[in-house]
Design an enzyme around this catalytic site. Structure first.
Site, PDB file in Angstrom:
ATOM      1  N   ASP A   1      -4.255   1.506  -9.394  1.00 42.69           N
ATOM      2  CA  ASP A   1      -5.691   1.288  -9.620  1.00 42.69           C
ATOM      3  C   ASP A   1      -6.005   1.157 -11.111  1.00 42.69           C
ATOM      4  OD1 ASP A   1      -5.593   1.754  -6.945  1.00 42.69           O
ATOM      5  OD2 ASP A   1      -6.528   3.738  -7.031  1.00 42.69           O
TER       6      ASP A   1
ATOM      7  N   GLU B   1      -6.100  11.655 -14.141  1.00 38.87           N
ATOM      8  CA  GLU B   1      -6.415  11.904 -12.725  1.00 38.87           C
ATOM      9  C   GLU B   1      -5.406  12.878 -12.106  1.00 38.87           C
ATOM     10  OE1 GLU B   1      -8.164   8.747 -10.722  1.00 38.87           O
ATOM     11  OE2 GLU B   1      -7.933   9.648  -8.748  1.00 38.87           O
TER      12      GLU B   1
ATOM     13  N   THR C   1       2.910   1.990  -2.107  1.00 39.00           N
ATOM     14  CA  THR C   1       4.210   1.654  -2.687  1.00 39.00           C
ATOM     15  C   THR C   1       4.264   2.010  -4.176  1.00 39.00           C
ATOM     16  OG1 THR C   1       3.258  -0.520  -2.986  1.00 39.00           O
ATOM     17  CG2 THR C   1       4.725  -0.252  -1.110  1.00 39.00           C
TER      18      THR C   1
ATOM     19  N   SER D   1     -13.402   3.629  -7.463  1.00 41.80           N
ATOM     20  CA  SER D   1     -14.504   4.024  -8.339  1.00 41.80           C
ATOM     21  C   SER D   1     -13.991   4.999  -9.410  1.00 41.80           C
ATOM     22  CB  SER D   1     -15.633   4.656  -7.529  1.00 41.80           C
ATOM     23  OG  SER D   1     -15.146   5.686  -6.701  1.00 41.80           O
TER      24      SER D   1
ATOM     25  N   GLU E   1       0.838  -1.209   0.000  1.00 44.85           N
ATOM     26  CA  GLU E   1       0.000   0.000   0.000  1.00 44.85           C
ATOM     27  C   GLU E   1       0.867   1.251   0.000  1.00 44.85           C
ATOM     28  OE1 GLU E   1      -3.199   0.095  -1.182  1.00 44.85           O
ATOM     29  OE2 GLU E   1      -3.727  -1.287   0.438  1.00 44.85           O
TER      30      GLU E   1
ATOM     31  N   GLY F   1     -16.201   6.432  -2.969  1.00 47.98           N
ATOM     32  CA  GLY F   1     -15.450   6.919  -1.800  1.00 47.98           C
ATOM     33  C   GLY F   1     -15.146   5.827  -0.809  1.00 47.98           C
TER      34      GLY F   1
END
Ligand code: GLA
Length: 387
Positions: free
Chosen positions: A163, A151, A28, A118, A26, A113
């Site tokens: 993601d 993003e 990373t 999402s 996480e 959220g």
């Protein structure tokens, strides 16, 4: 026949993108480290069709409001859901891919959220739809990078690549071990040995998480400051993906304590992902579960991205029958836990966890029993090709 003619005869193209849960590794993914996500059965649908008036139209079942934009429009983001598909459109335009005028309609059921990506799901579904509609193709890696740039640059959220990559490249029945420095990846089966009798249970604390909110960026800066010290001290170290805990200890006096803690989480989590991949090949849920619990302790104490409610869910889960391991998943500061549970216990595990949480906080958590699904794909392409 030109694409324009083709499209005028088209009805619609529908693309699907899943959500993801991260099993280990996480934060990373923006310092050259390892992550181990899988795609889960929640979906964004992006349906695209020619528009009648020569403009771009965006609408969503999930949010209020529609947006119409001229094809020449280059205005900045509006700070709402439209920034995700429009950010993707801008990236396509920058690459010279200019879709014909369209109606883009987004739908789906990814919890918002909740730390299940999402946003990335919307980006990837939109990208695939706009690309297909334009008669263009890009590889999985390029789509993921394009969506991440959308993003970072349009939504102004400083996320890493995990993601978008997982949602694009994931494979059913497998987790994806991604080396975020060079974007090479391995597809790891989730059904070896005793792992075949387990299931992933995701528990949504219902405490909202947002990558765009300040804490993610703060952690990222603290981490990057520590990484800069390590690079300086240990050339030719490229990033934290290469660094060892010994190097970190040696450089500890040279960096702020917070940077030291953040780096310690990253370096130890990279190690846990390596061990977790061995546990997967060995089909060993006990070893895997221990790594998850250690990962959570590191997120809580070193990266400090957990919250009380999430710690409670992890501690409660770990004591329930059939649970091998649990941890906070995703960006943190709310969102979901991910749990590795014996399949025969997963339904009762979910019920007991929700009961305990409701009793303690008065919040009704949601639980999702998940098997790994495929990454994004084109569901149907109803283009007339013979007139
Ligand atoms: C969010 C970001 C990812 C990653 C995780 C933490 O989900 O979008 O890039 O940094 O947080 O691992």
């Amino acid at each position: 026949m030109s694409v324009e003619t083709l499209l005028s005869a088209a009805s619609s193209i529908q693309c699907i993108a899943p959500a993801r849960v991260n099993l280990l590794g996480e934060h990373t993914d923006y310092t050259g480290g390892l992550v181990l996500p899988m795609a889960i059965p929640f979906f964004t649908t992006a349906t695209i069709a020619p528009s009648a008036d020569g403009e771009y139209h965006f609408r969503s079942d999930l949010f209020d409001g529609t947006l119409t934009a001229a094809r020449s429009d280059r205005s900045p983001g509006r700070g709402d859901w439209t920034d995700y598909p429009i950010g993707v459109l801008r990236q396509l335009q920058q690459r010279g891919i200019v879709p014909p005028a369209f109606d883009l309609h987004l739908g789906g059921n990814v919890p918002l959220g909740a730390g299940l990506s999402s946003s990335a799901s919307v980006e990837v579904a939109s990208a695939l739809a706009m690309l297909t509609f334009s008669g263009a193709t890009l590889g999985a890696e390029e789509i993921a990078l394009l969506c991440q740039r959308a993003e970072n640059e349009f939504v102004h959220s400083p996320c890493g690549i995990m993601d978008q990559f997982a949602i694009t490249a994931a494979r059913a029945g497998h987790a994806l071990l991604l080396h975020t420095r060079d974007l090479t990846y391995e597809i790891l089966p989730m059904n070896h040995g005793a792992l075949a009798a387990t299931q992933i249970v995701v528990c949504n604390s219902m405490v909202k998480h947002s990558v765009a909110s300040g804490e993610y960026g703060v952690r990222r800066r603290e981490l990057e400051a520590g990484q800069a010290v390590l690079r300086e001290e240990f050339p030719p170290l490229r990033d934290l993906g290469d660094a060892t805990l010994q190097q970190l200890e040696a450089a500890r006096p040279l960096m702020p304590h917070r940077s030291y803690l953040r780096c310690r989480h990253i370096i130890s989590d990279n190690g846990r992902v390596r061990q977790a991949s061995e546990a997967m090949f060995a089909g060993d849920p006990v070893a895997f579960g221990r790594l998850m619990l250690a990962g959570h302790a590191s997120e809580r104490d070193d990266f400090q991205c957990s919250i009380e409610e999430i710690d409670f869910l992890v501690e409660t889960a770990a004591a329930l029958p059939g649970c091998f391991g649990a941890r906070l998943t995703g960006g943190g500061f709310g969102g979901c836990t991910v749990n590795l549970v014996a399949r025969e216990h997963s339904a009762s595990f979910a019920t007991s966890l929700k009961q305990a949480y409701h009793q303690r906080y008065g919040i009704t958590a949601e639980t999702y029993l998940c098997d790994a699904v495929d990454g994004a794909y084109i569901l149907n392409q109803q283009l007339a090709t013979n007139n």
